[in-house]
Design a protein around this motif. Structure first.
Motif, PDB file in Angstrom:
ATOM      1  N   LEU A   1       0.829  -1.208   0.000  1.00 30.16           N
ATOM      2  CA  LEU A   1       0.000   0.000   0.000  1.00 30.16           C
ATOM      3  C   LEU A   1       0.862   1.255   0.000  1.00 30.16           C
ATOM      4  CD1 LEU A   1      -2.683   1.473   0.205  1.00 30.16           C
ATOM      5  CD2 LEU A   1      -2.631   1.107   2.693  1.00 30.16           C
ATOM      6  N   ALA A   2       1.915   1.246   0.804  1.00 31.01           N
ATOM      7  CA  ALA A   2       2.810   2.400   0.846  1.00 31.01           C
ATOM      8  C   ALA A   2       3.485   2.624  -0.510  1.00 31.01           C
ATOM      9  CB  ALA A   2       3.873   2.198   1.926  1.00 31.01           C
ATOM     10  N   GLU A   3       3.890   1.534  -1.178  1.00 21.81           N
ATOM     11  CA  GLU A   3       4.516   1.670  -2.502  1.00 21.81           C
ATOM     12  C   GLU A   3       3.535   2.293  -3.490  1.00 21.81           C
ATOM     13  OE1 GLU A   3       7.994   0.477  -3.492  1.00 21.81           O
ATOM     14  OE2 GLU A   3       7.831   1.203  -1.438  1.00 21.81           O
ATOM     15  N   ALA A   4       2.287   1.823  -3.495  1.00 24.59           N
ATOM     16  CA  ALA A   4       1.286   2.376  -4.412  1.00 24.59           C
ATOM     17  C   ALA A   4       1.000   3.841  -4.082  1.00 24.59           C
ATOM     18  CB  ALA A   4       0.000   1.556  -4.337  1.00 24.59           C
ATOM     19  N   PHE A   5       0.883   4.140  -2.787  1.00 29.07           N
ATOM     20  CA  PHE A   5       0.606   5.521  -2.371  1.00 29.07           C
ATOM     21  C   PHE A   5       1.737   6.466  -2.790  1.00 29.07           C
ATOM     22  CE2 PHE A   5       1.253   8.957   0.665  1.00 29.07           C
ATOM     23  CZ  PHE A   5       0.019   9.570   0.665  1.00 29.07           C
ATOM     24  N   ASN A   6       2.964   6.113  -2.466  1.00 30.38           N
ATOM     25  CA  ASN A   6       4.085   7.004  -2.772  1.00 30.38           C
ATOM     26  C   ASN A   6       4.326   7.131  -4.265  1.00 30.38           C
ATOM     27  OD1 ASN A   6       5.187   7.971  -0.176  1.00 30.38           O
ATOM     28  ND2 ASN A   6       5.440   5.798   0.251  1.00 30.38           N
ATOM     29  N   LEU A   7       4.097   6.059  -5.014  1.00 32.08           N
ATOM     30  CA  LEU A   7       4.232   6.129  -6.461  1.00 32.08           C
ATOM     31  C   LEU A   7       3.251   7.150  -7.029  1.00 32.08           C
ATOM     32  CD1 LEU A   7       5.958   4.545  -8.563  1.00 32.08           C
ATOM     33  CD2 LEU A   7       3.925   3.163  -8.988  1.00 32.08           C
ATOM     34  N   ALA A   8       2.006   7.091  -6.581  1.00 32.30           N
ATOM     35  CA  ALA A   8       0.996   8.031  -7.062  1.00 32.30           C
ATOM     36  C   ALA A   8       1.222   9.433  -6.516  1.00 32.30           C
ATOM     37  CB  ALA A   8      -0.400   7.533  -6.671  1.00 32.30           C
TER      38      ALA A   8
END
Length: 540
Positions: free
Chosen positions: A43-50
């Motif tokens: 979730l953190a990877e998806a959040f920071n990517l966006a």
């Protein structure tokens, strides 16, 4: 428009410095809270990517141009009472921002797909299930970033600095409150990827709540603009002289920004391939803190002085101001770099290792921070050298130097990411800036004459010697007490004391400048005739 008095300039400088410090510190707290809530999970990877994307796209298309050209153009047209030019500039910027935002929102799925070219297709498809809707909700931030830049330029041109300086703090406070409350909305625990994907309300809270911070930062400028007497009218005129002036000034700056964003995009793609987007983002935030708190204020104070000397053709004065400013940049960034490199582990443990962040992920962030921090003095020296070129009204040379720096960063990142992971990406950043800091300083010397004189050499030697003392103390204390948090705090405190005492014993003039700054006095640039008074008492 009358020139501001010296006292007013000092008050404005102090206001900006306080605002910048609070913004950086609250930004660090925001980062810690996000890590607390999300850790380094999928979730953190998806959040920071966006979440990284709106800022990157804004800077790529418009932000870098406006940051470099808007304030001087607005000041010039305000001084001429050219309200039509100001209105046309504001209108065109607003239209471009709106069009750019809408196009980016439509392209959101393809943007996320581009980030995933080094990721396993199944993992990329799963990540997109959360990253794409988050990106759609984050992309309106581009519009509000642009309005914030425009409002800040208009207020600064009216010598109104307080609200723009403190506005980013409001954004950080909103996001901090959101992520502190997020576990409660997720049922009392840190939210998971699957939970956010399957819960539309939680997804909307995460996406729209984050964007609300940027909106708040923008909206707070409107009352300040009304109070400053700024009234804008709709005037869409692409051929207006103010609009054409910004376009004309932006050519080399656009190339500079483009090179930065292409390199950043490449690094983020590589980081995504090793699940390192969060570690890279968080470590970079810590790395930026000493630069933002100290080096930026030095650069802001010295750039007008260098520009004034360049306009008058006084190369000796320009060299004196540049070299003194460089030593002031290094007086705190050398020990900060050494301390963060050696104590990255305890720093990350104290600041971040709670909530959703486990010890293994903390070690990855610490390693990445250490690799970044080793390049901190070179990063600051590089950007300060760019200020020297801009003082000479030279934007072409910085473009070519910056192109080389980014090319080297990309090449090294591709080479390092395989064997070293995300830590290798931070190392490539540091190595590239180290190499091209030297290139930039040598190139600047060819423009302004030999600035690396005996006084500069002795000053930097003092700083290096004091930093060596700091390193020796930290290593010695850790050899006795180990590498835990207590040992880190003790060694850091004793190392800092040793650094200050060595500079005091060597009667380093840079130490006096730091103490003056801490007491709220101006960072006065030195000249050849009146060097600052060396300190006469130990640092308190």
């Amino acid at each position: 428009m009358t020139a501001p008095s010296g006292n007013r300039l000092l008050r404005s400088s102090a206001t900006v410095a306080v605002g910048t410090a609070l913004s950086r510190i609250s930004g660090l707290v925001r980062t810690a809270v996000i890590v607390y809530a999300l850790g380094t999970t999928a979730l953190a990877e998806a959040f920071n990517l966006a979440n990284n994307t709106p800022n990157m796209l804004y800077d790529l298309v418009l932000g870098g141009i406006l940051a470099a050209t808007l304030v001087p153009v607005v000041v010039e047209h305000m001084d001429r009472d050219d309200q039509d030019g100001i209105d046309a500039l504001a209108t065109v910027i607003t239209v471009v921002l709106a069009a750019m935002t809408l196009l980016a929102m439509v392209a959101a799925p393809w943007i996320i797909r581009a980030y995933s070219i080094t990721t396993d297709p199944a993992d990329a498809e799963r990540q997109a299930e959360v990253a794409v809707p988050l990106l759609v909700m984050f992309l309106p931030q581009m519009f509000f970033y642009g309005l914030t830049t425009l409002g800040t330029a208009l207020l600064n041109a009216r010598r109104s600095f307080a609200v723009p300086a403190f506005a980013p703090v409001l954004n950080n406070v909103v996001v901090i409150c959101l992520f502190l409350a997020l576990p409660r909305f997720a049922g009392g625990d840190q939210p998971t990827f699957d939970q956010v994907r399957d819960d539309t309300g939680l997804l909307l809270l995460l996406g729209l709540g984050t964007t609300a911070g940027i909106v708040a930062m923008t909206v707070v400028l409107w009352p300040a603009m009304r109070h400053a007497g700024i009234k804008l009218r709709w005037r869409f005129e692409l051929r207006n002289p103010a609009v054409r002036q910004v376009v004309r000034l932006s050519a080399w700056t656009l190339g500079y920004v483009l090179a930065n964003q292409v390199a950043f995009f490449t690094v983020i793609v590589l980081a995504n391939g090793v699940d390192g987007v969060t570690a890279y983002t968080v470590a970079y935030m810590f790395f930026q803190l000493p630069y933002g708190l100290w080096a930026v204020s030095v650069m802001v104070a010295f750039t007008p002085e260098m520009a004034g000397a360049a306009v008058r053709g006084e190369m000796a004065a320009l060299r004196a101001r540049f070299t003194y400013g460089l030593r002031l940049v290094l007086v705190l960034l050398l020990p900060a770099a050494a301390g963060l490199t050696l104590l990255a582990g305890p720093v990350v443990t104290v600041a971040l290792e709670r909530g959703a962040l486990d010890a293994e992920s903390g070690d990855t962030i610490a390693g990445t921070l250490a690799a970044f921090s080793a390049g901190l003095p070179f990063f600051a020296a590089y950007l300060y050298a760019m200020r020297g070129f801009y003082a000479l009204r030279d934007t072409r040379t910085p473009f070519w130097i910056n192109l080389g720096q980014n090319a080297l960063n990309v090449v090294l990142a591709i080479a390092f990411v395989g064997p070293f992971g995300v830590e290798g990406l931070a190392a490539s950043f540091s190595v590239a800036y180290a190499v091209f800091a030297v290139v930039a300083l040598v190139a600047l010397q060819r423009r302004i004459g030999p600035w690396f004189d005996r006084r500069t050499l002795v000053g930097i030697a003092r700083l290096v010697g004091a930093t060596a003392a700091l390193v020796a103390v930290i290593v010695a204390v850790q050899a006795v007490l180990g590498h835990g948090v207590v040992a880190g705090l003790a060694s850091g405190a004793l190392g800092t004391l040793a650094y200050g005492l060595v500079l005091w014993a060597l009667r380093a003039e840079e130490l006096q400048a730091v103490t003056n700054r801490l007491r709220g006095r101006r960072l006065a640039p030195a000249d050849d005739q009146s060097p600052p008074t060396p300190p006469t008492s130990p640092p308190g």
